[in-house]
Design a protein around this motif. Structure first.
Motif, PDB file in Angstrom:
ATOM      1  N   LEU A   6       0.836  -1.202   0.000  1.00  0.00           N
ATOM      2  CA  LEU A   6       0.000   0.000   0.000  1.00  0.00           C
ATOM      3  C   LEU A   6       0.869   1.250   0.000  1.00  0.00           C
ATOM      4  N   ASP A   7       0.635   2.142  -0.944  1.00  0.00           N
ATOM      5  CA  ASP A   7       1.393   3.383  -1.039  1.00  0.00           C
ATOM      6  C   ASP A   7       0.607   4.541  -0.428  1.00  0.00           C
ATOM      7  N   ARG A  52       5.642   3.404   5.197  1.00  0.00           N
ATOM      8  CA  ARG A  52       5.807   4.097   3.919  1.00  0.00           C
ATOM      9  C   ARG A  52       4.454   4.219   3.201  1.00  0.00           C
ATOM     10  N   ARG A  53       3.504   4.890   3.867  1.00  0.00           N
ATOM     11  CA  ARG A  53       2.186   5.069   3.280  1.00  0.00           C
ATOM     12  C   ARG A  53       1.550   6.339   3.859  1.00  0.00           C
ATOM     13  N   TYR A  54       0.579   6.878   3.130  1.00  0.00           N
ATOM     14  CA  TYR A  54      -0.005   8.151   3.541  1.00  0.00           C
ATOM     15  C   TYR A  54      -1.418   8.309   2.987  1.00  0.00           C
ATOM     16  N   ALA A  87      -3.528   3.241  -3.943  1.00  0.00           N
ATOM     17  CA  ALA A  87      -2.394   2.935  -4.812  1.00  0.00           C
ATOM     18  C   ALA A  87      -1.459   1.952  -4.119  1.00  0.00           C
ATOM     19  N   ILE A  88      -0.833   1.075  -4.925  1.00  0.00           N
ATOM     20  CA  ILE A  88       0.214   0.196  -4.419  1.00  0.00           C
ATOM     21  C   ILE A  88       1.485   0.457  -5.204  1.00  0.00           C
ATOM     22  N   GLY A 146      10.408   6.155  -8.257  1.00  0.00           N
ATOM     23  CA  GLY A 146      11.743   6.272  -8.827  1.00  0.00           C
ATOM     24  C   GLY A 146      12.762   6.740  -7.804  1.00  0.00           C
ATOM     25  N   THR A 147      13.507   7.783  -8.144  1.00  0.00           N
ATOM     26  CA  THR A 147      14.545   8.300  -7.245  1.00  0.00           C
ATOM     27  C   THR A 147      14.032   9.401  -6.319  1.00  0.00           C
ATOM     28  N   THR A 148      12.752   9.786  -6.476  1.00  0.00           N
ATOM     29  CA  THR A 148      12.170  10.808  -5.611  1.00  0.00           C
ATOM     30  C   THR A 148      11.906  10.227  -4.221  1.00  0.00           C
ATOM     31  N   ALA A 149      12.240  10.973  -3.195  1.00  0.00           N
ATOM     32  CA  ALA A 149      11.947  10.531  -1.830  1.00  0.00           C
ATOM     33  C   ALA A 149      10.439  10.395  -1.644  1.00  0.00           C
ATOM     34  N   HIS A 150      10.037   9.302  -1.016  1.00  0.00           N
ATOM     35  CA  HIS A 150       8.613   9.041  -0.832  1.00  0.00           C
ATOM     36  C   HIS A 150       7.990  10.100   0.084  1.00  0.00           C
ATOM     37  N   PRO A 151       6.760  10.552  -0.224  1.00  0.00           N
ATOM     38  CA  PRO A 151       6.127  11.574   0.615  1.00  0.00           C
ATOM     39  C   PRO A 151       6.050  11.195   2.095  1.00  0.00           C
TER      40      PRO A 151
END
Length: 205
Positions: A6-7, A52-54, A87-88, A146-151
């Motif tokens: 789960l994202d 790692r989810r929001y 989203a996953i 990708g390479t972006t830090a996760h929110p």
């Protein structure tokens, strides 16, 4: 327990700022401004859900002109706030899309997306835009940061997500699409499609 991959959950609203105030009142913490989706006429605020989810609270951006096309997540037709989809994050987005198609489910094309944070940092990601014919938001879309830090790794205030389930008039049809994605979600019979999340002891749907 919610699906491991789960994202985020998408909580859409026709009035972003009123809903942000409502969420802050429910959970006792203020969601953080995420940023604008330029050209789509939307912006969002975020609340961490643990790990790692929001939770993404998204609505029309009054500071952008009319985009000239329908805003995402049915925002232009929503009568009120609603948990519209989720989203996953698969380990390999392209492979996950190919595998779903082999299993008979069309997850949609992969699109590049971006937004700037209030501090001006550019965030970029890729996601699928699924028609979700049977699930009405119950079948997740796929995302790759990708390479972006996760929110969720950006110091968001956190309220723990303890449960994510769904209801649908045809649970078997939704289950088949979920299986094609390898996604896990408990779907019970119900009069209308609905995601149900329990966050900090509060039920959102």
């Amino acid at each position: 327990m919610p699906e491991e991959r789960l994202d985020h959950l998408v909580y859409a609203t026709p009035d972003l700022y009123a809903t942000v105030r409502e969420i802050a009142g429910l959970f006792g913490v203020e969601p953080v401004e995420g940023g604008r989706h330029v050209g789509l006429g939307t912006r969002n605020h975020l609340l961490g859900l643990g790990g790692r989810r929001y939770l993404e609270i998204i609505g029309p951006d009054p500071d952008q002109p009319d985009p000239g096309l329908a805003r995402p997540f049915g925002l232009d037709l929503l009568p009120g706030p609603r948990l519209v989809t989720w989203a996953i994050h698969p380990a390999d987005l392209d492979a996950a899309v190919a595998r779903a198609r082999e299993r008979g489910y069309e997850p949609g094309e992969i699109h590049p997306m971006s937004r700037r944070t209030p501090e001006g940092e550019l965030l970029e990601w890729r996601l699928t835009s699924s028609p979700d014919d049977t699930g009405d938001g119950l079948v997740p879309f796929l995302i790759d940061w990708g390479t972006t830090a996760h929110p969720a790794e950006r110091g968001l205030p956190v309220v723990e997500l303890t449960s994510l389930t769904a209801r649908h008039p045809d649970p078997a049809a939704v289950a088949a699409d979920l299986a094609a994605l390898g996604a896990e979600l408990e779907v019970a019979a119900g009069d209308e499609p609905r995601l149900v999340a329990v966050i900090g002891g509060v039920t959102l749907f």
